[in-house]
Scaffold this motif. Structure first.
Motif, PDB file in Angstrom:
ATOM      1  N   ASN A   1       0.890  -0.865   0.084  1.00  0.00           N
ATOM      2  CA  ASN A   1      -0.181   0.037   0.035  1.00  0.00           C
ATOM      3  C   ASN A   1       0.938   1.098   0.098  1.00  0.00           C
ATOM      4  O   ASN A   1       0.684   2.235   0.739  1.00  0.00           O
ATOM      5  N   GLY A   2       1.849   1.227  -0.930  1.00  0.00           N
ATOM      6  CA  GLY A   2       2.703   2.307  -1.143  1.00  0.00           C
ATOM      7  C   GLY A   2       3.802   2.632   0.053  1.00  0.00           C
ATOM      8  O   GLY A   2       4.401   3.530  -0.291  1.00  0.00           O
ATOM      9  N   GLU A   3       3.955   1.923   1.052  1.00  0.00           N
ATOM     10  CA  GLU A   3       4.951   2.060   1.977  1.00  0.00           C
ATOM     11  C   GLU A   3       5.985   0.764   1.956  1.00  0.00           C
ATOM     12  O   GLU A   3       5.604  -0.261   1.942  1.00  0.00           O
ATOM     13  N   PHE A   4       7.065   1.042   1.954  1.00  0.00           N
ATOM     14  CA  PHE A   4       8.175   0.254   2.265  1.00  0.00           C
ATOM     15  C   PHE A   4       7.915  -0.593   3.486  1.00  0.00           C
ATOM     16  O   PHE A   4       7.648  -0.215   4.639  1.00  0.00           O
ATOM     17  N   PHE A   5       8.216  -1.976   3.276  1.00  0.00           N
ATOM     18  CA  PHE A   5       7.776  -2.890   4.262  1.00  0.00           C
ATOM     19  C   PHE A   5       8.897  -3.890   4.779  1.00  0.00           C
ATOM     20  O   PHE A   5       8.998  -3.900   6.171  1.00  0.00           O
ATOM     21  N   SER A   6       9.689  -4.405   3.841  1.00  0.00           N
ATOM     22  CA  SER A   6      10.714  -5.177   4.482  1.00  0.00           C
ATOM     23  C   SER A   6      11.917  -5.371   3.243  1.00  0.00           C
ATOM     24  O   SER A   6      11.711  -5.252   1.989  1.00  0.00           O
ATOM     25  N   ARG A   7      12.940  -5.727   3.632  1.00  0.00           N
ATOM     26  CA  ARG A   7      14.103  -5.721   2.702  1.00  0.00           C
ATOM     27  C   ARG A   7      15.074  -6.970   3.001  1.00  0.00           C
ATOM     28  O   ARG A   7      15.333  -7.050   4.400  1.00  0.00           O
ATOM     29  N   ARG A   8      15.610  -7.853   2.059  1.00  0.00           N
ATOM     30  CA  ARG A   8      16.458  -8.773   2.252  1.00  0.00           C
ATOM     31  C   ARG A   8      17.408  -9.147   1.227  1.00  0.00           C
ATOM     32  O   ARG A   8      17.132  -8.822  -0.091  1.00  0.00           O
ATOM     33  N   MET A   9      18.298  -9.990   1.364  1.00  0.00           N
ATOM     34  CA  MET A   9      19.388 -10.427   0.595  1.00  0.00           C
ATOM     35  C   MET A   9      18.478 -11.700  -0.229  1.00  0.00           C
ATOM     36  O   MET A   9      18.092 -12.666   0.436  1.00  0.00           O
ATOM     37  N   ALA A  10      18.633 -11.851  -1.584  1.00  0.00           N
ATOM     38  CA  ALA A  10      18.289 -13.117  -2.147  1.00  0.00           C
ATOM     39  C   ALA A  10      19.211 -14.406  -1.799  1.00  0.00           C
ATOM     40  O   ALA A  10      20.383 -14.179  -1.871  1.00  0.00           O
ATOM     41  N   ALA A  11      18.541 -15.433  -1.537  1.00  0.00           N
ATOM     42  CA  ALA A  11      19.293 -16.717  -1.481  1.00  0.00           C
ATOM     43  C   ALA A  11      19.615 -17.321  -2.775  1.00  0.00           C
ATOM     44  O   ALA A  11      18.989 -17.058  -3.696  1.00  0.00           O
ATOM     45  N   GLN A  12      20.775 -17.973  -2.630  1.00  0.00           N
ATOM     46  CA  GLN A  12      20.943 -18.683  -4.046  1.00  0.00           C
ATOM     47  C   GLN A  12      19.967 -19.854  -4.567  1.00  0.00           C
ATOM     48  O   GLN A  12      19.465 -20.583  -3.424  1.00  0.00           O
ATOM     49  N   GLY A  13      19.871 -19.873  -5.856  1.00  0.00           N
ATOM     50  CA  GLY A  13      18.568 -20.971  -6.122  1.00  0.00           C
ATOM     51  C   GLY A  13      17.314 -20.329  -6.116  1.00  0.00           C
ATOM     52  O   GLY A  13      16.997 -19.313  -5.998  1.00  0.00           O
ATOM     53  N   THR A  14      16.185 -21.177  -5.837  1.00  0.00           N
ATOM     54  CA  THR A  14      14.919 -20.884  -5.652  1.00  0.00           C
ATOM     55  C   THR A  14      14.316 -20.926  -4.363  1.00  0.00           C
ATOM     56  O   THR A  14      14.754 -21.906  -3.624  1.00  0.00           O
ATOM     57  N   GLU A  15      13.680 -19.963  -4.075  1.00  0.00           N
ATOM     58  CA  GLU A  15      13.251 -19.807  -2.659  1.00  0.00           C
ATOM     59  C   GLU A  15      11.859 -19.338  -2.265  1.00  0.00           C
ATOM     60  O   GLU A  15      11.533 -18.507  -3.623  1.00  0.00           O
ATOM     61  N   ARG A  16      11.050 -19.650  -1.569  1.00  0.00           N
ATOM     62  CA  ARG A  16       9.681 -18.915  -1.364  1.00  0.00           C
ATOM     63  C   ARG A  16       9.956 -17.969   0.109  1.00  0.00           C
ATOM     64  O   ARG A  16      10.638 -18.323   0.904  1.00  0.00           O
ATOM     65  N   VAL A  17       9.337 -16.701  -0.363  1.00  0.00           N
ATOM     66  CA  VAL A  17       9.469 -15.681   0.648  1.00  0.00           C
ATOM     67  C   VAL A  17       8.150 -15.389   0.965  1.00  0.00           C
ATOM     68  O   VAL A  17       7.232 -14.811  -0.033  1.00  0.00           O
ATOM     69  N   CYS A  18       7.764 -15.008   2.200  1.00  0.00           N
ATOM     70  CA  CYS A  18       6.494 -14.374   2.594  1.00  0.00           C
ATOM     71  C   CYS A  18       6.491 -12.999   2.577  1.00  0.00           C
ATOM     72  O   CYS A  18       7.413 -12.347   3.023  1.00  0.00           O
ATOM     73  N   VAL A  19       5.615 -12.441   1.687  1.00  0.00           N
ATOM     74  CA  VAL A  19       5.404 -10.851   1.577  1.00  0.00           C
ATOM     75  C   VAL A  19       4.617 -10.487   3.048  1.00  0.00           C
ATOM     76  O   VAL A  19       5.127  -9.622   3.651  1.00  0.00           O
ATOM     77  N   PHE A  20       3.425 -11.005   2.975  1.00  0.00           N
ATOM     78  CA  PHE A  20       2.752 -10.784   4.089  1.00  0.00           C
ATOM     79  C   PHE A  20       1.735 -11.871   4.592  1.00  0.00           C
ATOM     80  O   PHE A  20       1.426 -12.699   3.698  1.00  0.00           O
ATOM     81  N   ARG A  21       1.424 -11.821   5.817  1.00  0.00           N
ATOM     82  CA  ARG A  21       0.312 -12.805   6.301  1.00  0.00           C
ATOM     83  C   ARG A  21      -0.419 -12.448   7.381  1.00  0.00           C
ATOM     84  O   ARG A  21       0.106 -11.563   8.207  1.00  0.00           O
ATOM     85  N   GLY A  22      -1.623 -13.127   7.700  1.00  0.00           N
ATOM     86  CA  GLY A  22      -2.505 -12.631   8.785  1.00  0.00           C
ATOM     87  C   GLY A  22      -3.427 -11.368   8.705  1.00  0.00           C
ATOM     88  O   GLY A  22      -3.699 -11.015   9.619  1.00  0.00           O
ATOM     89  N   MET A  23      -3.170 -10.838   7.423  1.00  0.00           N
ATOM     90  CA  MET A  23      -3.964  -9.647   7.333  1.00  0.00           C
ATOM     91  C   MET A  23      -5.369  -9.609   6.970  1.00  0.00           C
ATOM     92  O   MET A  23      -5.744 -10.870   6.590  1.00  0.00           O
ATOM     93  N   ASN A  24      -6.090  -8.724   6.879  1.00  0.00           N
ATOM     94  CA  ASN A  24      -7.537  -8.643   6.438  1.00  0.00           C
ATOM     95  C   ASN A  24      -7.786  -9.356   5.365  1.00  0.00           C
ATOM     96  O   ASN A  24      -7.250  -8.938   4.235  1.00  0.00           O
ATOM     97  N   PRO A  25      -8.382 -10.464   5.113  1.00  0.00           N
ATOM     98  CA  PRO A  25      -8.601 -11.108   4.075  1.00  0.00           C
ATOM     99  C   PRO A  25      -9.406 -10.490   2.847  1.00  0.00           C
ATOM    100  O   PRO A  25      -9.506 -10.803   1.553  1.00  0.00           O
ATOM    101  N   ASP A  26     -10.425  -9.507   3.336  1.00  0.00           N
ATOM    102  CA  ASP A  26     -11.186  -8.829   2.751  1.00  0.00           C
ATOM    103  C   ASP A  26     -10.849  -7.563   1.972  1.00  0.00           C
ATOM    104  O   ASP A  26     -11.260  -7.092   1.067  1.00  0.00           O
ATOM    105  N   ALA A  27      -9.567  -7.049   2.572  1.00  0.00           N
ATOM    106  CA  ALA A  27      -9.012  -5.698   1.921  1.00  0.00           C
ATOM    107  C   ALA A  27      -7.962  -6.104   0.812  1.00  0.00           C
ATOM    108  O   ALA A  27      -7.404  -6.902   0.767  1.00  0.00           O
ATOM    109  N   VAL A  28      -8.239  -5.318   0.039  1.00  0.00           N
ATOM    110  CA  VAL A  28      -7.205  -5.341  -1.248  1.00  0.00           C
ATOM    111  C   VAL A  28      -5.809  -4.618  -0.956  1.00  0.00           C
ATOM    112  O   VAL A  28      -5.875  -3.698  -0.270  1.00  0.00           O
ATOM    113  N   LYS A  29      -4.673  -5.489  -1.008  1.00  0.00           N
ATOM    114  CA  LYS A  29      -3.469  -4.724  -0.867  1.00  0.00           C
ATOM    115  C   LYS A  29      -2.706  -4.593  -2.113  1.00  0.00           C
ATOM    116  O   LYS A  29      -2.755  -5.487  -3.001  1.00  0.00           O
ATOM    117  N   ASN A  30      -2.257  -3.171  -2.284  1.00  0.00           N
ATOM    118  CA  ASN A  30      -1.403  -2.992  -3.245  1.00  0.00           C
ATOM    119  C   ASN A  30      -0.119  -3.411  -2.981  1.00  0.00           C
ATOM    120  O   ASN A  30       0.675  -3.093  -2.092  1.00  0.00           O
TER     121      ASN A  30
END
Length: 364
Positions: free
Chosen positions: A62-91
């Motif tokens: 929603n237009g605000e910086f949230f987190s920053r990290r170094m990429a891992a070698q290879g393929t990885e899954r990274v959580c962007v967010f969780r536990g937020m209001n499921p009915d609200a649209v997030k940009n």
């Protein structure tokens, strides 16, 4: 949770691309992916490789910086967010924080897929488009980290603290950044004539080396018709200025040499300045041919102004010779109190520059 490839969902791509989204290769600083998602949870699947300089990435929600990290070698899954209001649209924006690394032919960052428990909504394209061309300043070198830091590592590059990103955020604009630390108009900081942005401008990411980047399409001709900027800001000249105080560059393989010289009194050599001005004019002609409707604005000053008179004179000569009144020079403030690490502009200095560019565009 369901996995989606990018072709299955509405999205916007920011930054120059090879035209492919399976996966989406992020070449340049501040390139990335934007989605609107109605969900409680979102993950991104990334693929990264490197041998010297690891890519870093960041998330905006929603237009605000949230987190920053170094990429891992290879393929990885990274959580962007969780536990937020499921009915609200997030940009959500997933952004490459580091520049294209010309010194590391193995460095690559790709977005492969997204996973969510919700649904994706359309993303409105931006009405305003801005392109920024530059060097370490425009790559965000030194705009994060303590002032005492001197290590040249990718950790000290940040798109989030970059004046180009800040300007785009203030104006709700789509931006593209083409930049490389140490490079210039006619040569790099150490007089290497192969460290110049203009010769690689018309390729997707022509400054990258190696077979991997070639296979990814870095050297393909850029599709200018697909994305036309309203403004092109050229922040080049700082490294050319520095080269006038450096020894002659010599290619040990073929004996090629190059040097921008100073006179005994410390002034610039007139012939070398004239050559540099010709390159400024030639690059403006290239930019006009590639971006016929854009306003071309050469900016300088965030890290010294010694070369500004020569570049301003070249821009004025280009206007006179071509009749192109939509090209001009704009001086920016060298915000010395807000220097960051590696003696580069810090986040405060980038805010100063962004405020000046935002005011300039709003006044047009």
């Amino acid at each position: 949770m369901k996995r989606y490839t990018l072709s299955e969902i509405p999205h916007l791509v920011h930054g120059r691309t090879n035209g492919e989204t399976e996966p989406l290769t992020l070449f340049w600083t501040a390139s990335g992916l934007e989605v609107n998602v109605r969900a409680s949870e979102l993950w991104v699947e990334l693929h990264a490789e490197w041998s010297l300089y690891e890519p870093w990435f960041s998330f905006e929600i929603n237009g605000e910086f949230f987190s920053r990290r170094m990429a891992a070698q290879g393929t990885e899954r990274v959580c962007v967010f969780r536990g937020m209001n499921p009915d609200a649209v997030k940009n959500v924006r997933i952004i490459k924080d580091t520049q294209a690394m010309s010194a590391d032919p193995e460095s690559v960052l790709q977005i492969c897929a997204l996973e969510t428990d919700g649904t994706f909504e359309p993303v409105e394209p931006r009405a305003l488009k801005l392109e920024f061309i530059g060097d370490s300043i425009t790559s965000g070198e030194g705009d994060i980290g303590a002032k005492a830091e001197e290590d040249w590592i990718s950790m000290f590059f940040s798109a989030q603290n970059n004046y180009a990103v800040m300007t785009g955020r203030a104006l709700n604009a789509d931006i593209r950044v083409l930049s490389q630390s140490g490079w210039g108009i006619g040569c790099s900081w150490d007089n290497n004539p192969h460290g110049a942005i203009p010769p690689v401008y018309e390729e997707v990411c022509g400054l990258l080396n190696g077979s991997k980047n070639e296979a990814l399409g870095a050297h393909r001709a850029n599709d200018f018709a697909a994305w036309q900027p309203d403004y092109v800001f050229i922040n080049l000249g700082t490294n050319d200025c520095g080269s006038f105080s450096q020894p002659m560059w010599r290619d040990e393989k073929n004996g090629e040499t190059f040097q921008n010289r100073r006179e005994p009194d410390g002034s610039f050599n007139a012939a070398d300045i004239a050559r540099l001005q010709e390159k400024v004019i030639a690059f403006l002609k290239t930019l006009r041919r590639c971006n016929p409707g854009a306003k071309l604005v050469w900016i300088l000053g965030m890290l010294g102004v010694e070369l500004a008179p020569a570049i301003k004179a070249a821009v004025e000569r280009y206007r006179a010779e071509t009749g192109d009144t939509r090209a001009e020079f704009l001086a920016l403030t060298d915000d010395l109190p807000n220097r960051g690490c590696r003696n580069h502009p810090g986040v405060g200095a980038h805010r100063t520059a962004a405020a000046e560019l935002t005011a300039y565009i709003r006044a047009q």
